[in-house]
Scaffold this motif. Sequence first.
Motif, short mmCIF file in Angstrom:
data_model
loop_
_atom_site.label_atom_id
_atom_site.label_comp_id
_atom_site.label_asym_id
_atom_site.label_seq_id
_atom_site.Cartn_x
_atom_site.Cartn_y
_atom_site.Cartn_z
N ALA A 167 -2.09 15.90 9.06
CA ALA A 167 -2.38 17.44 8.73
C ALA A 167 -2.36 18.03 9.96
N ILE A 168 -1.67 17.38 11.11
CA ILE A 168 -1.49 18.13 12.37
C ILE A 168 -0.42 19.01 12.06
N SER A 169 0.62 18.81 11.55
CA SER A 169 1.90 19.50 11.22
C SER A 169 2.72 19.14 9.99
N ILE A 170 3.59 19.61 9.63
CA ILE A 170 4.61 19.16 8.70
C ILE A 170 5.38 18.15 9.03
N HIS A 171 6.03 18.39 10.29
CA HIS A 171 6.93 17.40 11.25
C HIS A 171 6.21 16.14 11.24
N TRP A 172 4.87 16.04 12.01
CA TRP A 172 4.20 14.83 11.95
C TRP A 172 3.94 14.26 10.75
N CYS A 173 3.61 15.00 9.53
CA CYS A 173 3.38 14.34 8.21
C CYS A 173 4.74 13.58 7.83
N ARG A 174 5.97 14.32 8.04
CA ARG A 174 7.21 13.52 7.68
C ARG A 174 7.50 12.42 8.53
N PHE A 175 7.10 12.50 9.87
CA PHE A 175 7.48 11.27 10.70
C PHE A 175 6.57 10.17 10.35
N PHE A 176 5.32 10.47 10.08
CA PHE A 176 4.63 9.22 9.95
C PHE A 176 4.64 8.65 8.74
N MET B 43 0.89 -1.27 -0.05
CA MET B 43 0.11 0.01 0.03
C MET B 43 0.89 1.14 -0.07
N ASN B 44 0.81 1.98 -1.00
CA ASN B 44 1.75 3.34 -1.16
C ASN B 44 0.98 4.36 -0.56
N ASN B 45 1.66 4.44 0.75
CA ASN B 45 0.72 5.51 1.67
C ASN B 45 1.20 6.81 1.44
N THR B 46 1.20 7.62 0.33
CA THR B 46 1.42 8.88 0.19
C THR B 46 0.05 9.71 0.81
N THR B 47 0.26 10.62 1.63
CA THR B 47 -0.52 11.30 2.47
C THR B 47 -1.41 12.24 1.60
N SER B 48 -2.66 12.64 2.37
CA SER B 48 -3.50 13.50 1.70
C SER B 48 -4.07 14.06 3.25
N VAL B 49 -4.58 15.42 3.16
CA VAL B 49 -5.14 16.11 4.13
C VAL B 49 -6.51 15.66 4.31
N THR B 50 -7.23 15.36 3.37
CA THR B 50 -8.78 15.03 3.30
C THR B 50 -8.99 13.99 4.26
N SER B 51 -10.05 13.79 4.61
CA SER B 51 -10.59 12.76 5.54
C SER B 51 -10.76 11.41 4.90
N ILE C 136 8.01 16.59 -0.26
CA ILE C 136 6.67 16.90 0.48
C ILE C 136 6.80 18.13 0.81
N ASP C 137 5.66 18.88 0.33
CA ASP C 137 5.41 20.57 0.66
C ASP C 137 5.00 20.72 2.14
N ASP C 138 4.43 22.02 2.41
CA ASP C 138 3.87 22.30 3.71
C ASP C 138 2.51 21.77 3.91
N LYS C 139 2.13 21.37 2.85
CA LYS C 139 0.52 20.97 2.97
C LYS C 139 0.38 19.53 3.14
N CYS C 140 1.54 18.89 3.10
CA CYS C 140 1.65 17.30 3.17
C CYS C 140 1.31 16.77 1.74
N GLY C 141 1.75 17.40 0.96
CA GLY C 141 1.45 16.90 -0.64
C GLY C 141 2.62 16.72 -1.26
N GLN C 142 2.53 16.20 -2.48
CA GLN C 142 3.74 16.04 -3.53
C GLN C 142 4.18 17.44 -3.79
N LYS C 143 5.26 17.78 -4.16
CA LYS C 143 5.68 19.11 -4.66
C LYS C 143 5.43 19.13 -6.31
N ASN C 144 5.99 17.90 -6.92
CA ASN C 144 5.73 18.14 -8.37
C ASN C 144 5.37 16.73 -8.83
N LEU C 145 5.47 16.73 -10.09
CA LEU C 145 5.07 15.43 -10.74
C LEU C 145 6.22 14.40 -10.68
#
Length: 416
Positions: A87-96, A1-9, A160-169
Amino acid sequence: MNNTTSVTSLIPVHIPGLRFLIAFSCVILYLFGYTGCLLSIITFSSRKLRHHSTGFLFLIMAFVDIFNLFASLQYFLDVIYQINVFAISIHWCRFFTIFNYELYFGFSWIFVFISVDRWIKVEWPTRSQRLCTRTNFIYLCLFTLLCSLVQNIFYTFLCIDDKCGQKNLTCEIFIHVIYIILYMTVPIAIILISISRTCLITINLKKRIRRSTSSSDQQQQQQQQPLTDLSTSLQLESVVRCHSTTITSRLSSSFVSSPSSTTTNTNPTSSQHLNKSNRIAYSNRRRSRMDAQMVILISINVAPFILVHIITEIAYLFEKYSSFVDQSTVARSIIILIYLLWYLISASRFYTNCLLSRIYREEFRNRLYMLRHGCKPRPSVSERRSSRRKSSRFFIGSLVIGGESTTMNMKSIAML
């Protein structure tokens, strides 16, 4: 399971029945999963299995299962409390993100190490004593996990950008390629090659053992045939000696004396040869049974891993790139249930092993016996059988003695 993250529920909040189903599934996974993982750690923490490379790798897999169940808390928090940990913070996003990818990497490659370890032990038994040691696998696990950690750290800080998403393609393509190759394709290929080769060697070994046992049985029959002929000749000669004259008895006694000396010389050597061949045949049969049981144990663990790995990756691709999944809440809920299958492997591993693997059940019983009786080892099957025979003989003897005492008492009463 490729768990790239998303802020959406993950689950829409306006479906209470669906939320209850996911929450109930998570609770069941935690209750049975953590219990099974602790029992697996108890099973593989014995001194004999810890020093064995395969048992040591299964012990590491039990700890990976515990961390994997802990990682599934992100779904429970999102469904019940609507807390997206990414979505808590960028640091938690990178850690998880790093934590999840390290779990996926360890989950995949420890199975690779277990399969390769069994393959080497079956195909090169002499080299395996030098290669397949616990120290070598500790270094190998640490080295691979460190390489994966460095790669994941570079990925999270560069892509990974500040919104916990991919920076580019490019970053998105990079993580997909890395995951599909290093986390999925290469491990599955190595596992299938190792298991198939191990199965072929085990089947050929069983055929060879059957041929050797049949040939040894024929040799035993051929060796026993002269002995029976010799015994019959001795019996005939004794009859002639009893009913003939003194001269013929002397001749017969001189005739019998020579074979008797030869029989006393040949019987020990033949019995030693038979005992040696029986020991070799027994050790070969025991080795083939052990190899077959280990292949079954590894296959039980590997088959669900491969299937769920492929299914979850397909579900992720649908979730990421399908517009139908974005518009359908039912489709998204099905995808979440498919994601939970990944954690179901860790939760049900102990129970499937106990149900389908005889060697796992025996080790678990041995550990329970040691824990109940103060680290006293469980007696073997032969010792248990001998103790049963002794107890039955003692019981029969006590009955006989009791019957004799009863008859003596009756006689004494009659005399009075």
